[in-house]
Structures are given as C-alpha cells and as structure tokens.
Design an enzyme around this catalytic site. Structure first.
Site, PDB file in Angstrom:
ATOM      1  N   GLU A   6      44.076  75.697  37.899  1.00 46.24           N
ATOM      2  CA  GLU A   6      42.815  75.772  38.378  1.00 46.24           C
ATOM      3  C   GLU A   6      41.680  75.789  37.389  1.00 46.24           C
ATOM      4  OE1 GLU A   6      43.974  77.522  42.766  1.00 46.24           O
ATOM      5  OE2 GLU A   6      43.526  78.766  41.185  1.00 46.24           O
TER       6      GLU A   6
ATOM      7  N   ASP B 139      48.336  84.540  40.835  1.00 41.74           N
ATOM      8  CA  ASP B 139      47.449  85.253  41.762  1.00 41.74           C
ATOM      9  C   ASP B 139      47.806  86.621  41.710  1.00 41.74           C
ATOM     10  OD1 ASP B 139      46.099  82.770  42.231  1.00 41.74           O
ATOM     11  OD2 ASP B 139      46.922  82.691  44.305  1.00 41.74           O
TER      12      ASP B 139
ATOM     13  N   HIS C  22      43.076  86.304  39.502  1.00 40.06           N
ATOM     14  CA  HIS C  22      44.257  85.728  38.658  1.00 40.06           C
ATOM     15  C   HIS C  22      44.353  86.767  37.580  1.00 40.06           C
ATOM     16  CE1 HIS C  22      43.052  81.266  39.645  1.00 40.06           C
ATOM     17  NE2 HIS C  22      43.851  81.707  40.393  1.00 40.06           N
TER      18      HIS C  22
END
Length: 600
Positions: free
Chosen positions: A345, A369, A535
């Site tokens: 991401e 995550d 994260h």
C-alpha cells in the site's frame, strides 16, 4: 538452490568507517612516545569493525585508517580529504592521551562521529573524549562517547567488552545512516485508500534520511507487460519455480464466483511479471539494455519502495501480494540473495522502518497490519480456553494480505530455534523449508476483484522480534515507536477459531511485547492502544537499542520503547537536555539540533 555472493546493488561505493588516531601535538618526546600505542589502538578498532560487521548486502564493512596520527588542524584537514576520497560515511576517533579537541574534531555536519577515549591513568584518552564532546555540544556536532567502565593498564591493548559493544553499536547505526544518503525511495503509484503513510513525504526523506523520492505511475507495469520490457527467459524460469514451490490453498471464494483454472494461471503469470518489473524499477536490470531498453535498464537506485495496489490496481489486476512477499524475502527463483524492501500500500513510513531494520541486521523484514488485540477474556470467550503462560495478558495479531517476507515462516534455524538470518547465513535447505511452510491462497474476490494470491504461513513462537513504526506528527515531525517482544504459538483449537475470523490465506504472526511495571508497556492492551498506525515493521531479534542509536543520528525522537535504560546509547549532547527523563530529553535534543540534513 544457488547462494548468491554478496554484491552492492546501489549506485556508487559502500560507505566506510574512518578511524582516526588522534594525538597530543606537542613534540620533543610527548607525541613521539604516543605514536605507536595510539596507532595500534586505531588498527585494533578497525580490525574489530571489519571482522564483525557486514553491510546489508553482505559485503564486509570497510575501514580507512590514515597512516599518520592527527594532532592539529592541518592533519585533521588532510584526514578529512582522505576520508572524502575513500567514501567514508562515519568517523571514530581513538586516543590514549589529551589532544587539542576543538582543533581536530571532525567538522562535517553530516558525518556521524564517535570517540573512544582510553580509560587509563597516566595519559587518559578520556580527557580528550570529554573535551571533544564539549566542543561538539557547543558547535552542534553530536559525539557518541565510547568509554570503558574499568581502568586499563598502560600496556593493555585489548578492547574491553563494554567498549566493543559501544563501538559496534555506533558503527552499525552510522553505516545505516551513510548507506541511505543519496539513495532513493520509489513510490509505485500514489495514495492507497487514504493511508497517511502512503502520502509520501519527500521533505522527510530528504531532510532526515538524505534520500531522493522517485515516482512512477502503476500504468508503467502495464506498459512493460504489453511491450515485453522484462526478461522473458527469466519469466519462464520464475514460472517453473512457482509451479514447483508455490502450493495453493483451497479457494476461499463462494463456488459461484471462483475464478477458473485458466484465470488462476493467468493471475500467476501477472504476479510473476509484477515481481520482475518492480525489481527492475528499483535496482535496474542490465539485460534490458541488451533488448534495446537502455533507459529502463537503469532503474531508480531505490533502496526501498512501495506499491499502491489498492484500489485502482487491485480492482482490475491481481494483487501485489506475491510481488511484495517474494521481493521482501531472502530467496526466489534465482536463489538465495539479499532481500529488497518493498512496502504494501505504498506505506513509505513503514518502508522506512523496514529499511532501518534491514540495514542494521541484514535480515528480511516483515510488513504487517497491527490488526487486533486479543484480550484474555476474548480468547476464552471465542475458544473456550483460558490463556496461560505467554498468552496470559493477551496478544497482538499481526497479519497482512501477503507482503510479509517468506523468511517469517520460520524455516531457518539459529541455536536450535526458528530464526530469520542474513541471507549469507541461509542454507538452501532452510530456504526450502520456508517455501514448504507457505501456501498461496486465491484472493477473496469481494475485496480484491482482480484476483491474485497471498502467502499463508504461521510464524512459529519463541522468536525474538522488534516491532517498529515511524509516524509523522504535525508540528513535531517524525517519531519512532519500538516494542521488543516475542512471537507466540497458539493451541490448535484456539488458532483455528481466531484465524477463521480474519483471512486464512494471509500470513499469521502472533506477538507479545515485553512488559514493564508501569507506563505504556504495563500491558499488551496499552501497547496496542498507543501504536501510531495500522501498520508495523517486524525485525528479527531485539534490535531496539540499535534503532535508538540510529534514530538519534537522524534526530528522530523515540516516542515509546521498552529497551532497558542501560542499553541506551545516544550522543553525549542528549545528556545536556536532561538525564532523569530520557524520553523527554530525546525530544528536546532532536528539536534543538534539527534533522541531520537540514530543513527544506
């Protein structure tokens, strides 16, 4: 499986440590009597560094020791000129006597500096250490003070254990800082689903890390696919490797919407091409030049990168999960090699944390995550089992859609226990065990409409890990969070219940931070609550002390950590900002000194 020899993938040479033998400039017997013992001391420090440390690429850290001692401003200038010529990125002064501190201290504001002052009685180097440290504090040139606890005899040329630890901690952090300078972060795509870390802050990368920020649109992947701008021979080799080593899990999608075998095979082909293209964009590929693509063959000299993926890419194309997982790993179809740093991401701040860990240890980093805190009550409610032992205060469930390096599957062994090792220590059998412990699950199409595959493995318990996160705070700048702890195992029944509530096709890592009696590390829950983003980067080993030294050089304060106070090693200037509240002093020192490379 081929084990690749260490190589430097970056443009330019690797930074070295300059070791200066500094001396009392007075002649007529004073300086002359000290030349040999101080030069011996400098050579022993250099030998320690070159014998113990490697760059993340696997090559040994080199040292430059001038063949003259430095006793005055002219010699200091000659020394600096030599260091510039030889690519020195950090300096350590060593001495067994008084020297003219402000006249000879290294003046390059970008150069991390340390001083080892011999703890003796007749001519103690600690006097120069104190004088040069004071000069550095006054001039805004921080100095790491290296000083042994115990007095040594004048004839003792050994390096005490505590001095050895300080030299190596400084050298690891300083080499990491020097390696980042001039390299690039490559943003492949833009902002992913509003994630703040993917709003790439070029001021942060330039001012704090000394790095460029480079950008390409994700359409560049499509262009290279359609025009064949990748190594077709390597693509076939990679596809054979995938067919032999990447076993698929059961498809988690409802029968009515599952992709056909032909579509799944096509997803694998796109996934492999994505890995080839992303690697070529980061590091270049000389084979492309031979195909007539000279510009593309250069790459972006990217020490780290990120891929946006969601949603503009993943709504139409396969996810980047395979690309991210295999590039972040220490092995692929070409064999065992240094991992790349590639963030899911396009979370550039998490990429920076991964980069710190990789440069300090040479190991692959796990992107995850910070998904869920499981309390003891919740664990018992859903599984019917009362948590005990390491689970007694609950745990943090770390997972992601597939970007975690396959090294996290635990197939490598150190001292008889699962580990993540630098690539030059990994055997073909260990890489094979990681591959066999990993399955690849077809993406859930309600979320990832373009298909793809995610790596599904479980990180074994008992592995020491350090969880980090870099955050940017409005009005403050970057801050770092650090939590040392361990991975844990869950009983099979508990594991099935908890994994079934997320996505069983993703990697599974269960983490418990090392707790303290008070403060944010008083419970696992408060650590989870204090975490600054969704994260984290996971580095094998308890590397928090090295991270703190690295952050102090860059002038990034550490907002929370559970590193023992006695392990903290920052420049002596930090003591001038207070010694009772070390965390507050860190913030005040970093604010006063400003980012290493200035404000843009």
């Amino acid at each position: 499986m081929r084990v690749h020899a260490p190589e430097n993938r970056q443009c330019g040479g690797l930074p070295k440590i300059g070791v200066r033998a500094v001396i009392d400039g007075r002649r007529n017997g004073v300086r002359e009597s000290l030349e040999e013992p101080i030069m011996t001391m400098a050579l022993s420090a250099a030998e320690l560094i070159t014998g113990a440390l490697r760059h993340a690429c696997g090559l040994p850290v080199g040292c430059v020791v001038p063949d003259f001692t430095t006793g005055g401003a002219a010699e200091a200038a000659r020394c600096s000129a030599l260091f510039r010529k030889e690519g020195v990125g950090a300096v350590i002064d060593v001495t067994r006597c008084w020297c003219y501190a402000a006249e000879i201290i290294e003046l390059d504001p970008w150069m991390p500096r340390a001083i080892w002052g011999f703890n003796g009685t007749k001519k103690p180097g600690a006097v120069y250490l104190a004088g040069a440290s004071a000069a550095g504090v006054q001039a805004g040139l921080p100095v790491f003070k290296i000083y042994g606890r115990d007095v040594q005899d004048e004839t003792d040329f050994s390096i005490p254990g505590d001095v050895r630890e300080q030299i190596l901690r400084f050298a690891r952090a300083a080499i990491a800082v020097a390696t980042m300078r001039g390299a690039s972060y490559l943003s492949m795509g833009g902002v992913s689903m509003g994630i703040a870390g993917s709003m790439v802050d070029h001021d942060f990368f330039r001012a704090y890390l000394g790095m460029r920020t480079e950008y390409v649109d994700m359409a560049e992947f499509v262009r290279r696919f359609e025009r064949g701008i990748y190594d077709a021979e390597e693509f076939e080799k990679a596809m054979e490797w995938v067919r032999a080593n990447c076993a698929e899990t059961a498809d988690p999608n409802p029968v009515g919407i599952r992709r056909s075998r032909r579509q799944l095979n096509g997803d694998w082909e796109v996934s492999v091409k994505m890995a080839l293209v992303a690697r070529d964009l980061m590091a270049g590929n000389p084979r492309l030049a031979g195909m007539g693509h000279v510009e593309e063959s250069e790459g972006h000299n990217a020490l780290a990168a990120g891929f946006q993926g969601q949603r503009q890419w993943t709504d139409h194309f396969p996810t980047g999960d395979f690309m991210e997982a295999v590039l972040n790993s220490s092995f692929d179809w070409n064999g065992i090699r240094a991992p790349y740093i590639l963030a899911t991401e396009n979370d550039a701040l998490n990429a920076a944390g991964m980069l710190f860990g990789n440069l300090l240890t040479g190991t692959a980093q796990l992107f995850a995550d910070v998904r869920t805190y499981w309390s003891p009550g919740a664990i018992k409610r859903v599984s019917g089992m009362a948590p005990e032992g390491p689970l007694a205060d609950g745990f943090i469930y770390l997972t992601n859609s597939g970007a975690a390096a396959l090294d996290g599957a635990g197939g490598q062994v150190k001292d008889g226990a699962p580990a993540i090792k630098p690539f030059w220590e990994i055997s073909p059998d260990e890489a094979g065990r990681c591959l066999r412990a990993t399955e690849w699950g077809p993406a859930k199409l309600v979320t990832f409409r373009g298909g793809g595959f995610s790596s599904a493995y479980r990180t074994p318990g008992g592995m020491p890990m350090t969880m980090t996160r870099l955050n940017i705070v409005k009005g403050l700048g970057p801050v770092l969070q650090i939590a040392e702890g361990f991975t844990i195992d869950l009983p099979p029944e508990m594991l099935a219940e908890i994994v079934g509530r997320t996505d069983p096709t993703w990697p599974r890592t269960f983490f418990v931070p090392r707790l303290a009696d008070t403060g944010v590390f008083g419970s696992v829950y408060t650590v989870m609550r204090a975490w600054g983003a969704n994260h984290c980067a996971l580095c094998y080993g308890h590397t928090g002390a090295d991270m703190i030294s690295l952050a102090s050089i860059l002038r990034i304060p550490v907002a929370m950590h559970n590193v023992p106070r006695e392990a903290l090693f920052r420049p002596s200037a930090w003591d001038m900002f207070g010694t009772a509240d070390m965390e507050g002093a860190d913030f005040r020192a970093c604010a006063a000194l400003g980012p290493l490379y200035g404000k843009y």
